[in-house]
Design an enzyme around this catalytic site. Structure first.
Site, PDB file in Angstrom:
ATOM      1  N   HIS A  79       0.839  -1.211   0.000  1.00 34.19           N
ATOM      2  CA  HIS A  79       0.000   0.000   0.000  1.00 34.19           C
ATOM      3  C   HIS A  79       0.868   1.254   0.000  1.00 34.19           C
ATOM      4  O   HIS A  79       0.642   2.181  -0.796  1.00 34.19           O
ATOM      5  CB  HIS A  79      -0.908  -0.020   1.229  1.00 34.19           C
ATOM      6  CG  HIS A  79      -1.859   1.125   1.314  1.00 34.19           C
ATOM      7  ND1 HIS A  79      -3.191   1.018   0.980  1.00 34.19           N
ATOM      8  CD2 HIS A  79      -1.684   2.433   1.698  1.00 34.19           C
ATOM      9  CE1 HIS A  79      -3.786   2.194   1.153  1.00 34.19           C
ATOM     10  NE2 HIS A  79      -2.887   3.066   1.600  1.00 34.19           N
ATOM     11  N   GLU A  80       1.864   1.294   0.874  1.00 36.70           N
ATOM     12  CA  GLU A  80       2.714   2.482   0.965  1.00 36.70           C
ATOM     13  C   GLU A  80       3.608   2.621  -0.267  1.00 36.70           C
ATOM     14  O   GLU A  80       3.876   3.743  -0.717  1.00 36.70           O
ATOM     15  CB  GLU A  80       3.561   2.427   2.239  1.00 36.70           C
ATOM     16  CG  GLU A  80       2.756   2.294   3.536  1.00 36.70           C
ATOM     17  CD  GLU A  80       1.682   3.361   3.685  1.00 36.70           C
ATOM     18  OE1 GLU A  80       1.802   4.449   3.084  1.00 36.70           O
ATOM     19  OE2 GLU A  80       0.696   3.109   4.404  1.00 36.70           O
TER      20      GLU A  80
ATOM     21  N   GLU B  12      -5.710   7.415  -1.904  1.00 36.10           N
ATOM     22  CA  GLU B  12      -5.994   6.236  -1.089  1.00 36.10           C
ATOM     23  C   GLU B  12      -6.748   5.156  -1.843  1.00 36.10           C
ATOM     24  O   GLU B  12      -6.529   3.957  -1.607  1.00 36.10           O
ATOM     25  CB  GLU B  12      -6.763   6.649   0.169  1.00 36.10           C
ATOM     26  CG  GLU B  12      -6.017   7.632   1.064  1.00 36.10           C
ATOM     27  CD  GLU B  12      -4.676   7.087   1.558  1.00 36.10           C
ATOM     28  OE1 GLU B  12      -4.414   5.878   1.383  1.00 36.10           O
ATOM     29  OE2 GLU B  12      -3.897   7.887   2.115  1.00 36.10           O
TER      30      GLU B  12
ATOM     31  N   HIS C 235       1.825   4.374  -3.008  1.00 31.88           N
ATOM     32  CA  HIS C 235       1.719   5.823  -2.862  1.00 31.88           C
ATOM     33  C   HIS C 235       2.862   6.565  -3.568  1.00 31.88           C
ATOM     34  O   HIS C 235       2.739   7.772  -3.825  1.00 31.88           O
ATOM     35  CB  HIS C 235       1.690   6.211  -1.389  1.00 31.88           C
ATOM     36  CG  HIS C 235       0.332   6.133  -0.773  1.00 31.88           C
ATOM     37  ND1 HIS C 235      -0.787   6.694  -1.354  1.00 31.88           N
ATOM     38  CD2 HIS C 235      -0.092   5.549   0.386  1.00 31.88           C
ATOM     39  CE1 HIS C 235      -1.847   6.471  -0.582  1.00 31.88           C
ATOM     40  NE2 HIS C 235      -1.460   5.779   0.474  1.00 31.88           N
TER      41      HIS C 235
END
Length: 778
Positions: free
Chosen positions: A472-473, A495, A476
Site C-alpha cells: 500500500h505504501e 488512497e 503511494h
C-alpha cells in the site's frame, strides 16, 4: 472566490497567497533539542512571482475587512531586544540572540519569551480575515502570506544574495537581487548540483534589512515597506523561528526501547507547525535541509540521498538531505531518534517476483517525448531507472525490534518493490527508507518522498499484514506523491488507488497463480464490502462523498487560498470511505474494461501525469478516451461523478454488483465459519460458561444485544486479573475480549462504557491497531 471561515465548523484553511507568489525552494537549517522539545533555526525561502501581478494605480484601494482594522495594519517597527536561550546550535551564520520586530501600539502577540507566536484564539478564525487581496493591500504594499501554526517566529529578513562570491555572473547589477534568484531557479535540470550549491550559499548570505511580520492563528504575514507588488517583494527571505513542544505537526515521544525521539505524525494541519510554508498542493517546491542533533541520534528525512552524519563539536552530528523533484510542502517528513539500521542481504534472483501476468512491452516502460511536468531531473527519462526493479532501500527501527524486522519485513521489500515495478513501471523515487515508528503512531503506515513509516503492528501476524501494508505504501510513490491531487478533498485519488494496487502488488509479490490471486482479492473485496457497509451506516452522509465540492473542485480564491472541508474533523481521521469507495470504483472499472486493458492504460497514465497534480476528471477523461467504445457501455465522466463520486452511501453500481455476485470458494469457506449474530462466533475465545447465556432465545434484538453486552462485561470484570496458572494464554484471551467489547461499545453507542474504550486504547494500542486492521488495510 472569497473564503468565509466559520469558527464553529471543522474546515482547514489554506491561506497562502499562491496565486501571487510561489515558494520554489526551501533551505532549512535546524537544531533538534530533546531537552526542551524544540526544533529551532532558520528557513530560507526562494520565491517566484507570477507574471500577471502588475502594479496597480495609486487610486486603487482594496479594503481588508476584519473584526478590527488594526488586524491588517503593519506599523513601522520599533526594535525590542528579546533574549532567547541558546539551544546548542552550531550554525555559524545565524544566532538566536537577535532582535524581533514589535510594532509599537499593536496588541502584544508574543509569548512569555517575547517571541511572536500564532495566537490561540478561543473563538477560532475571523470569518473575513482572509478576504483581503494580498496581491496589493489597502496600504499599497504587497503581503506575503504563509501557512503557519504553533510556531514562535523570531525574525524575518531579506537575504543579500548579491553578497555571495561568484554570484555576479547571474546579473549585471549587484542591486538586482531578485534577478539573481530568478537566474538560479532557471538553471537547467542537468545542472541540479550546481543549483543546490547556489541555494545553500545564498541561504548563508548576510541579511540586508529586516521585514515587517505578524502572525495569527493560521498564518505568518510578511511585508516590506515600499514593495507594492510580488515582483517588488524580496525573492529570498530568511525566517528565524522555533517550534513549540505542543505543536501539532510533530510528536515528541519515546520509542519501543524507551529512548526519546521526534517525528512528523501526518497531522491534519500537515507541516505548518514544523516550518512556515505554502500548504496548497499547487505550491510544489524543492528543498534541502541541514539538521543537527546529538551524535547518538539518527536523522531520517524526505531526501534523494542516503545521508551520513558529519561529526561536529561537543558530541553533535549534522545530517544533510535534498530533494530535486518539486513536491508539495505537506509531503516533507522528518524523524529523529536512536534508530538501528538493518541492512538487507544482497538481492538474489530468488528475491525477484516471477512475472506471470501483466508483462508489458518495452514501449510501456519508455516514455516517448517530453514529460508534461515542470523541469527537474526525472527518472522517467533515464533508461537505467526504467529497468530498475528494486531501488536501494534501508530499514530502521528501535533496537528491540531488530529481530522482528529481520524476520518479517526485510525479506518482503525486494519482492514488493519488484512487483510494483512489474505493474506500473519506473519507480518515481531513486531510493527508500523504511522506519518502524513508535507505538503511539495512530496509523498502520504513511508514505512520503523516499521514506515510509510503518507501525510496529505490521511486524506481527506473519507476512500478510506487513506485506499488504508495505505494498500500500509503495503504491503511494506513484499515486499520492508522484501524482498528487490538486484538491485535497479528492483523497480517493491517493488512497483509492493505493488500496486497489496493494492487492495487485501483493499477489505478484507472493507469486500466486492467477486463480489464487483472484480468490485472495475476492476475499479481501468481501471484507472491504462489509467494512464499507458499516461505515456508511455509522458516519455523517456529508463525509461519505468523494468529491464534496462537485463542480467547484479545484477552485481557489483570487489569492490562491482555499478551505478543506472537514479537514479538522477528528472523526475524519478514522474514516475509510475514500479508501473503500475509491477502491471499489477502480475495481469496477478494471473489471468492466478487462484487467489487461486497464493496467496497460494505468501505465500510460503514470507516464503522462507523473510530477503533476490532477483532478478526478483528468483520470476519467483519459481513461475513457484510451479504450474502445464497445468496452465502455454506459460509462461516462458524468455518470461516474453521479454514481460514485458525488453521492453519499453505497454507489448503486456497486450495490447491484455485490447482490449479483456469488462469493468465491475462499470467501465461502470463511463465511461458513463466521456468523455475524452468533455470540459463539463473535466470541470464539470465551469459555462455554461465558457464552452459554448469550445463546438463550430472548425476545428482540435490542434485548439480545443488551444482555449479551452485560454477559461479556461481567466476564471481563471477573477475569480482569487472571490467575498465574496459564497466565499467558488467559491474558491473550482477555485482550481479545476487551477488544471485542470495545467494538460493541462503539457500534451500539453504549456511552456508559466509553471509559473502557479509552483505557483499552491507552493500555494496548498495538493490539487495537492489529485487531482493527488485520483483515483490511486502511
Amino acid at each position: 472566490m472569497d473564503i468565509k471561515l466559520d469558527p464553529s465548523r471543522d474546515d482547514l484553511p489554506l491561506v497562502a497567497n499562491t496565486s501571487h507568489i510561489l515558494v520554489k525552494h526551501y533551505v532549512l537549517d535546524l537544531d533538534v533539542d530533546f531537552e526542551s522539545q524544540v526544533i529551532g533555526g532558520t528557513i530560507v525561502l526562494f520565491l517566484e512571482s507570477g507574471n500577471r501581478f502588475k502594479k496597480r494605480s495609486s487610486s486603487t484601494e482594496v479594503a481588508c475587512p476584519s473584526e478590527s482594522n488594526e488586524a491588517c495594519k503593519f506599523r513601522m517597527p520599533e526594535p525590542c531586544q528579546i533574549p532567547v536561550t541558546n539551544t546548542k546550535t552550531f550554525s555559524s551564520k545565524i544566532g538566536y540572540n537577535d532582535f524581533v520586530i514589535c510594532g509599537k501600539g499593536e496588541k502584544d502577540t508574543s509569548g512569555k519569551d517575547g517571541n511572536h507566536d500564532n495566537q490561540e484564539q478561543a473563538s477560532g478564525i475571523s470569518s473575513s480575515k482572509y478576504c483581503c487581496d494580498t496581491g496589493n493591500h489597502g496600504s499599497e504594499e504587497f503581503l506575503l502570506v504563509l501557512d503557519c501554526c504553533d510556531l514562535s517566529v523570531l525574525k524575518v529578513e531579506e537575504v543579500d544574495v548579491a553578497a555571495v562570491p561568484g554570484i555576479e555572473k547571474f546579473t549585471r547589477s549587484p542591486k538586482l537581487r531578485n534577478q539573481i534568484v530568478h537566474e538560479v531557479m532557471a538553471l537547467p535540470a542537468d545542472r541540479w548540483r550546481e543549483q543546490l550549491d547556489y541555494y545553500a550559499r545564498c541561504s548563508q548570505a548576510p541579511g540586508c534589512g529586516e521585514l515587517l511580520f505578524d502572525t495569527d492563528t493560521w498564518s505568518l504575514q510578511i511585508r516590506k515597506t515600499g514593495a507594492q507588488t510580488a515582483t517588488d517583494f524580496p525573492h529570498a527571505i530568511r525566517i528565524q523561528y522555533r517550534t513549540k513542544p505542543q505543536g501539532r505537526s510533530v510528536t515528541w515521544t519515546s520509542d519501543q526501547s524507551g529512548r526519546p525521539c521526534v517525528y512528523t505524525v501526518g497531522s491534519p494541519i500537515n507541516n505548518r507547525a514544523l516550518f512556515p510554508c505554502q500548504e496548497p498542493p499547487v505550491a510544489m517546491s524543492t528543498w534541502q535541509a541541514t539538521v543537527r542533533a546529538a551524535a547518538s541520534f539518527v536523522v531520517l528525512m524526505s531526501g534523494e540521498n542516503s545521508a551520513k552524519p558529519t561529526q561536529l563539536q561537543e558530541d553533535y552530528s549534522s545530517w544533510h538531505y535534498y530533494v530535486t523533484m518539486p513536491m508539495p510542502a505537506s509531503t516533507f517528513t522528518i524523524a529523529v531518534g536512536s534508530w538501528t539500521e538493518m541492512k538487507p542481504e544482497i538481492c538474489s534472483s530468488n528475491d525477484v517476483a516471477t512475472e506471470r501476468s501483466f508483462s508489458p512491452s518495452e514501449a510501456d516502460f519508455r516514455y516517448i517525448g517530453v514529460c508534461g511536468h515542470m523541469e527537474y531531473p526525472c527518472r522517467f527519462q533515464k533508461a537505467s531507472a526504467t529497468t530498475q526493479k528494486i531501488i536501494p532501500h534501508r530499514v530502521f527501527a528501535p533496537a528491540c525490534l531488530k529481530g522482528a524486522c529481520q524476520e518479517t519485513l526485510l525479506p518482503l521489500i525486494p519482492p514488493c518493490l519488484s512487483a510494483a515495478h512489474s505493474v506500473l513501471g519506473t519507480h518515481p523515487f531513486s531510493r527508500l527508507d523504511i522506519l518502524i515508528v513508535p507505538a503511539n503512531f495512530s496509523s498502520l503506515g504513511m508514505a512520503s518522498p523516499h521514506i515510509v513509516f510503518l507501525s510496529q503492528s505490521t511486524l506481527t501476524g506473519m507476512s500478510q499484514l506487513c506485506g499488504t501494508r508495505l505494498c500500500h505504501e509503495i503504491a503511494h510513490a506513484w499515486f499520492g506523491l508522484a501524482i498528487g491531487a490538486r484538491d485535497w478533498t479528492e483523497e480517493w485519488l491517493s488512497e483509492g488507488f493505493a488500496t486497489h494496487l496493494e492487492d495487485v502488488f501483493w499477489a505478484k509479490a507472493q507469486q500466486l497463480a492467477p486463480h489464487e490471486a483472484r480468490e485472495q482479492q475476492e476475499l479481501r473485496a468481501c471484507l472491504r464490502w462489509r467494512r464499507l457497509q458499516d461505515e456508511v451506516q455509522n458516519s455523517p452522509e456529508e463525509m461519505q462523498v468523494l468529491r464534496p465540492n462537485k463542480e467547484k473542485t479545484g477552485h481557489v480564491s483570487d489569492s490562491g487560498s482555499s478551505v478543506i472541508r472537514h479537514g479538522l474533523n477528528p472523526e475524519k481521521v478514522f474514516m475509510q470511505v475514500h479508501y473503500l469507495k475509491g477502491y471499489f470504483l477502480l475495481r469496477f472499472l478494471a473489471k468492466r474494461l478487462g484487467e489487461d486493458t486497464y493496467f496497460s492504460f494505468l501505465r500510460k497514465f503514470v507516464h503522462t501525469f507523473h510530477g503533476q497534480l490532477i483532478l478526478s476528471q483528468d483520470f476519467l477523461q483519459m481513461l475513457l478516451e484510451n479504450i474502445p467504445e464497445e468496452k465502455r457501455p454506459e460509462l461516462s465522466v458524468g455518470n461516474i461523478f453521479r454514481d460514485w463520486l458525488e453521492s453519499s452511501g453505497i454507489p448503486q453500481p456497486l450495490q447491484r454488483e455485490r447482490q449479483a455476485l456469488a462469493e468465491c470458494g475462499l470467501a465461502q469457506q470463511v463465511s461458513a465459519e463466521v456468523s455475524a449474530g452468533d455470540a459463539v462466533h463473535a466470541f470464539p475465545f470465551l469459555p462455554p460458561r461465558a457464552v452459554g447465556p448469550a445463546l438463550h432465545p430472548w425476545r428482540g434484538a435490542r434485548d439480545r444485544r443488551r444482555r449479551r453486552a452485560t454477559t461479556v462485561a461481567k466476564w471481563v470484570r471477573v477475569n480482569r486479573r487472571p490467575r498465574k496458572r496459564k497466565r499467558k494464554d488467559r491474558e491473550e484471551v482477555f485482550e481479545k475480549v476487551r477488544h471485542r467489547w470495545c467494538e460493541l461499545i462503539v457500534k451500539h453507542k453504549y456511552t456508559k462504557a466509553y471509559r473502557d474504550v479509552e483505557r483499552f486504547l491507552q493500555e494496548d494500542q498495538e493490539r487495537s491497531q492489529r485487531e482493527s486492521f488485520s483483515c483490511i488495510c486502511s
